[in-house]
Write a protein that holds these residues in place. Structure first.
Motif, PDB file in Angstrom:
ATOM      1  N   ARG A 291       0.811  -1.210   0.000  1.00 20.76           N
ATOM      2  CA  ARG A 291       0.000   0.000   0.000  1.00 20.76           C
ATOM      3  C   ARG A 291       0.844   1.259   0.000  1.00 20.76           C
ATOM      4  O   ARG A 291       0.492   2.254  -0.647  1.00 20.76           O
ATOM      5  N   SER A 292       1.956   1.234   0.704  1.00 14.84           N
ATOM      6  CA  SER A 292       2.772   2.448   0.826  1.00 14.84           C
ATOM      7  C   SER A 292       3.735   2.638  -0.340  1.00 14.84           C
ATOM      8  O   SER A 292       3.961   3.766  -0.785  1.00 14.84           O
ATOM      9  N   ASP A 293       4.294   1.551  -0.842  1.00 15.90           N
ATOM     10  CA  ASP A 293       5.356   1.671  -1.845  1.00 15.90           C
ATOM     11  C   ASP A 293       4.938   1.279  -3.257  1.00 15.90           C
ATOM     12  O   ASP A 293       5.611   1.656  -4.218  1.00 15.90           O
ATOM     13  N   TYR A 294       3.857   0.527  -3.386  1.00 18.17           N
ATOM     14  CA  TYR A 294       3.466   0.031  -4.709  1.00 18.17           C
ATOM     15  C   TYR A 294       1.963   0.199  -4.926  1.00 18.17           C
ATOM     16  O   TYR A 294       1.280  -0.689  -5.428  1.00 18.17           O
ATOM     17  N   ALA A 295       1.452   1.367  -4.544  1.00 16.45           N
ATOM     18  CA  ALA A 295       0.000   1.588  -4.550  1.00 16.45           C
ATOM     19  C   ALA A 295      -0.621   1.408  -5.931  1.00 16.45           C
ATOM     20  O   ALA A 295      -1.786   1.018  -6.050  1.00 16.45           O
ATOM     21  N   THR A 296       0.136   1.694  -7.001  1.00 16.86           N
ATOM     22  CA  THR A 296      -0.426   1.615  -8.349  1.00 16.86           C
ATOM     23  C   THR A 296      -0.209   0.252  -9.007  1.00 16.86           C
ATOM     24  O   THR A 296      -0.656   0.037 -10.131  1.00 16.86           O
TER      25      THR A 296
ATOM     26  N   THR B 264      -1.215  -4.880  -5.770  1.00 18.22           N
ATOM     27  CA  THR B 264      -1.583  -4.279  -4.496  1.00 18.22           C
ATOM     28  C   THR B 264      -3.060  -4.476  -4.173  1.00 18.22           C
ATOM     29  O   THR B 264      -3.413  -4.909  -3.066  1.00 18.22           O
ATOM     30  N   ALA B 265      -3.944  -4.157  -5.117  1.00 16.33           N
ATOM     31  CA  ALA B 265      -5.382  -4.317  -4.855  1.00 16.33           C
ATOM     32  C   ALA B 265      -5.710  -5.779  -4.547  1.00 16.33           C
ATOM     33  O   ALA B 265      -6.460  -6.077  -3.604  1.00 16.33           O
ATOM     34  N   ARG B 266      -5.127  -6.686  -5.322  1.00 21.67           N
ATOM     35  CA  ARG B 266      -5.353  -8.113  -5.069  1.00 21.67           C
ATOM     36  C   ARG B 266      -4.823  -8.505  -3.697  1.00 21.67           C
ATOM     37  O   ARG B 266      -5.444  -9.293  -2.960  1.00 21.67           O
ATOM     38  N   GLY B 267      -3.662  -7.951  -3.347  1.00 23.87           N
ATOM     39  CA  GLY B 267      -3.075  -8.253  -2.049  1.00 23.87           C
ATOM     40  C   GLY B 267      -3.928  -7.741  -0.901  1.00 23.87           C
ATOM     41  O   GLY B 267      -4.082  -8.416   0.124  1.00 23.87           O
TER      42      GLY B 267
ATOM     43  N   TRP C 204      -9.153   1.188   2.780  1.00 22.86           N
ATOM     44  CA  TRP C 204      -8.113   1.729   1.895  1.00 22.86           C
ATOM     45  C   TRP C 204      -8.484   1.474   0.432  1.00 22.86           C
ATOM     46  O   TRP C 204      -8.408   2.377  -0.408  1.00 22.86           O
ATOM     47  N   LEU C 205      -8.889   0.255   0.124  1.00 21.37           N
ATOM     48  CA  LEU C 205      -9.205  -0.085  -1.261  1.00 21.37           C
ATOM     49  C   LEU C 205     -10.504   0.579  -1.713  1.00 21.37           C
ATOM     50  O   LEU C 205     -10.636   0.953  -2.883  1.00 21.37           O
ATOM     51  N   ALA C 206     -11.466   0.755  -0.809  1.00 19.70           N
ATOM     52  CA  ALA C 206     -12.735   1.392  -1.164  1.00 19.70           C
ATOM     53  C   ALA C 206     -12.541   2.855  -1.539  1.00 19.70           C
ATOM     54  O   ALA C 206     -13.366   3.424  -2.263  1.00 19.70           O
ATOM     55  N   ARG C 207     -11.449   3.460  -1.093  1.00 15.05           N
ATOM     56  CA  ARG C 207     -11.157   4.855  -1.451  1.00 15.05           C
ATOM     57  C   ARG C 207     -10.450   4.968  -2.795  1.00 15.05           C
ATOM     58  O   ARG C 207     -10.320   6.070  -3.338  1.00 15.05           O
ATOM     59  N   ASP C 208      -9.975   3.863  -3.321  1.00 13.16           N
ATOM     60  CA  ASP C 208      -9.204   3.863  -4.569  1.00 13.16           C
ATOM     61  C   ASP C 208     -10.148   3.728  -5.762  1.00 13.16           C
ATOM     62  O   ASP C 208     -10.717   2.670  -5.990  1.00 13.16           O
ATOM     63  N   ALA C 209     -10.305   4.814  -6.519  1.00 13.39           N
ATOM     64  CA  ALA C 209     -11.233   4.810  -7.658  1.00 13.39           C
ATOM     65  C   ALA C 209     -10.554   4.445  -8.978  1.00 13.39           C
ATOM     66  O   ALA C 209     -11.169   4.541 -10.035  1.00 13.39           O
ATOM     67  N   SER C 210      -9.282   4.031  -8.922  1.00 13.37           N
ATOM     68  CA  SER C 210      -8.568   3.739 -10.171  1.00 13.37           C
ATOM     69  C   SER C 210      -9.107   2.499 -10.868  1.00 13.37           C
ATOM     70  O   SER C 210      -8.977   2.349 -12.082  1.00 13.37           O
ATOM     71  N   ASP C 211      -9.679   1.574 -10.120  1.00 15.09           N
ATOM     72  CA  ASP C 211     -10.284   0.366 -10.687  1.00 15.09           C
ATOM     73  C   ASP C 211     -11.693   0.239 -10.118  1.00 15.09           C
ATOM     74  O   ASP C 211     -11.883  -0.288  -9.022  1.00 15.09           O
TER      75      ASP C 211
ATOM     76  N   ALA D 258     -14.196  -1.688 -10.625  1.00 14.53           N
ATOM     77  CA  ALA D 258     -14.677  -3.032 -10.282  1.00 14.53           C
ATOM     78  C   ALA D 258     -14.127  -3.479  -8.935  1.00 14.53           C
ATOM     79  O   ALA D 258     -14.873  -3.980  -8.075  1.00 14.53           O
ATOM     80  N   LEU D 259     -12.835  -3.294  -8.717  1.00 13.25           N
ATOM     81  CA  LEU D 259     -12.236  -3.681  -7.436  1.00 13.25           C
ATOM     82  C   LEU D 259     -12.743  -2.792  -6.305  1.00 13.25           C
ATOM     83  O   LEU D 259     -12.922  -3.249  -5.174  1.00 13.25           O
ATOM     84  N   GLN D 260     -12.977  -1.519  -6.615  1.00 13.22           N
ATOM     85  CA  GLN D 260     -13.538  -0.626  -5.606  1.00 13.22           C
ATOM     86  C   GLN D 260     -14.930  -1.106  -5.195  1.00 13.22           C
ATOM     87  O   GLN D 260     -15.283  -1.079  -4.013  1.00 13.22           O
ATOM     88  N   ALA D 261     -15.718  -1.565  -6.166  1.00 16.08           N
ATOM     89  CA  ALA D 261     -17.060  -2.075  -5.875  1.00 16.08           C
ATOM     90  C   ALA D 261     -16.992  -3.324  -4.999  1.00 16.08           C
ATOM     91  O   ALA D 261     -17.793  -3.490  -4.062  1.00 16.08           O
ATOM     92  N   VAL D 262     -16.042  -4.201  -5.296  1.00 17.20           N
ATOM     93  CA  VAL D 262     -15.852  -5.407  -4.471  1.00 17.20           C
ATOM     94  C   VAL D 262     -15.469  -5.017  -3.051  1.00 17.20           C
ATOM     95  O   VAL D 262     -15.985  -5.570  -2.072  1.00 17.20           O
ATOM     96  N   ALA D 263     -14.560  -4.054  -2.939  1.00 11.83           N
ATOM     97  CA  ALA D 263     -14.105  -3.617  -1.619  1.00 11.83           C
ATOM     98  C   ALA D 263     -15.258  -3.034  -0.809  1.00 11.83           C
ATOM     99  O   ALA D 263     -15.405  -3.321   0.385  1.00 11.83           O
ATOM    100  N   ARG D 264     -16.093  -2.214  -1.436  1.00  9.27           N
ATOM    101  CA  ARG D 264     -17.226  -1.618  -0.725  1.00  9.27           C
ATOM    102  C   ARG D 264     -18.216  -2.691  -0.270  1.00  9.27           C
ATOM    103  O   ARG D 264     -18.744  -2.629   0.847  1.00  9.27           O
ATOM    104  N   LEU D 265     -18.454  -3.671  -1.129  1.00  2.71           N
ATOM    105  CA  LEU D 265     -19.380  -4.747  -0.774  1.00  2.71           C
ATOM    106  C   LEU D 265     -18.854  -5.543   0.416  1.00  2.71           C
ATOM    107  O   LEU D 265     -19.596  -5.830   1.371  1.00  2.71           O
ATOM    108  N   ARG D 266     -17.578  -5.910   0.369  1.00  2.00           N
ATOM    109  CA  ARG D 266     -16.995  -6.685   1.467  1.00  2.00           C
ATOM    110  C   ARG D 266     -16.882  -5.850   2.737  1.00  2.00           C
ATOM    111  O   ARG D 266     -17.057  -6.366   3.842  1.00  2.00           O
ATOM    112  N   LEU D 267     -16.586  -4.572   2.565  1.00  2.00           N
ATOM    113  CA  LEU D 267     -16.499  -3.685   3.720  1.00  2.00           C
ATOM    114  C   LEU D 267     -17.858  -3.577   4.405  1.00  2.00           C
ATOM    115  O   LEU D 267     -17.938  -3.580   5.649  1.00  2.00           O
ATOM    116  N   ALA D 268     -18.919  -3.493   3.620  1.00  2.00           N
ATOM    117  CA  ALA D 268     -20.261  -3.451   4.206  1.00  2.00           C
ATOM    118  C   ALA D 268     -20.523  -4.711   5.024  1.00  2.00           C
ATOM    119  O   ALA D 268     -21.142  -4.653   6.097  1.00  2.00           O
TER     120      ALA D 268
END
Length: 212
Positions: A83-88, A92-95, A118-125, A127-137
């Motif tokens: 998250r800190s060194d390889y955010a893009t 990272t998202a998979r990890g 952290w992943l739910a705030r990342d709008a670069s992907d 689909a992954l953001q949607a997965v993160a929000r669902l799991r976070l809920a």
């Protein structure tokens, strides 16, 4: 060495051309060479970074399979490095998703929450953001933070996630004791699922709540 008139004229023309364009030509050749070197250098750097990110992902993957006391620390350390060194990086998202699932499985809901937020705030992907929000809920539901869970499910569900978002919203509303709203959300999930076998699970929830 003596030159005839025609050869001398060619030599004079070449000298004149070089006097006029020689510096520019040299600069252009140098610029092309530097651009090529820079491109190759960037390729090497990207490959190097991807290799390092993959190393942390593999370390996280290995820790997630372990059951010893140090596994959680290794999961958090590898995820923090990603998250800190390889955010893009694609790793990272998979990890982060893997770390969240592993922590949740171990009962560390706050740790899983941190990963998913952290992943739910990342709008670069999206689909992954949607997965993160669902799991976070789901994690927030387990923590009984119902309003926060519903906040992750607000608005129009992302494309392809409609049934899942409606179903999870029904779960949260049912936990809050809001029977009518929960049934409405689950019926929306049924409409989105159509003939999908998962519709049977949602129907069971509706039947159970109606029978309560």
């Amino acid at each position: 060495m003596a030159y005839d008139l025609e050869e001398q004229e060619k030599i004079d023309a070449l000298k004149a051309w070089w006097d006029r364009y020689g510096t520019l030509s040299t600069a252009l050749v140098l610029a092309v060479a530097l651009s090529l070197a820079g491109w190759r250098g960037w390729q090497w750097y990207e490959t190097h970074v991807a290799g390092q990110a993959m190393g942390y992902y593999e370390a996280l993957e290995s820790a997630a399979r372990q059951s010893d006391d140090d596994a959680v620390a290794r999961i958090n350390a590898a995820s923090a490095a990603l998250r800190s060194d390889y955010a893009t990086s694609g790793y990272t998202a998979r990890g982060v998703l893997l770390a969240a699932a592993a922590l949740q499985q171990r009962g560390d809901l706050e740790g899983a929450r941190d990963q998913l937020e952290w992943l739910a705030r990342d709008a670069s992907d999206p689909a992954l953001q949607a997965v993160a929000r669902l799991r976070l809920a789901g994690v927030l539901l387990s923590l009984e933070h119902y309003d926060a869970a519903l906040g992750q499910l607000q608005g129009t569900p992302p494309a392809g996630f409609g049934a899942l978002y409606h179903d999870r919203r029904g779960d949260v509303l049912a936990a809050q004791g809001q029977k009518d709203q929960a049934l409405q959300a689950w019926h929306q999930a049924l409409d989105a699922l159509g003939a999908d076998p998962a519709a049977q699970v949602v129907q069971l929830k509706i039947d159970a709540l109606n029978g309560a």
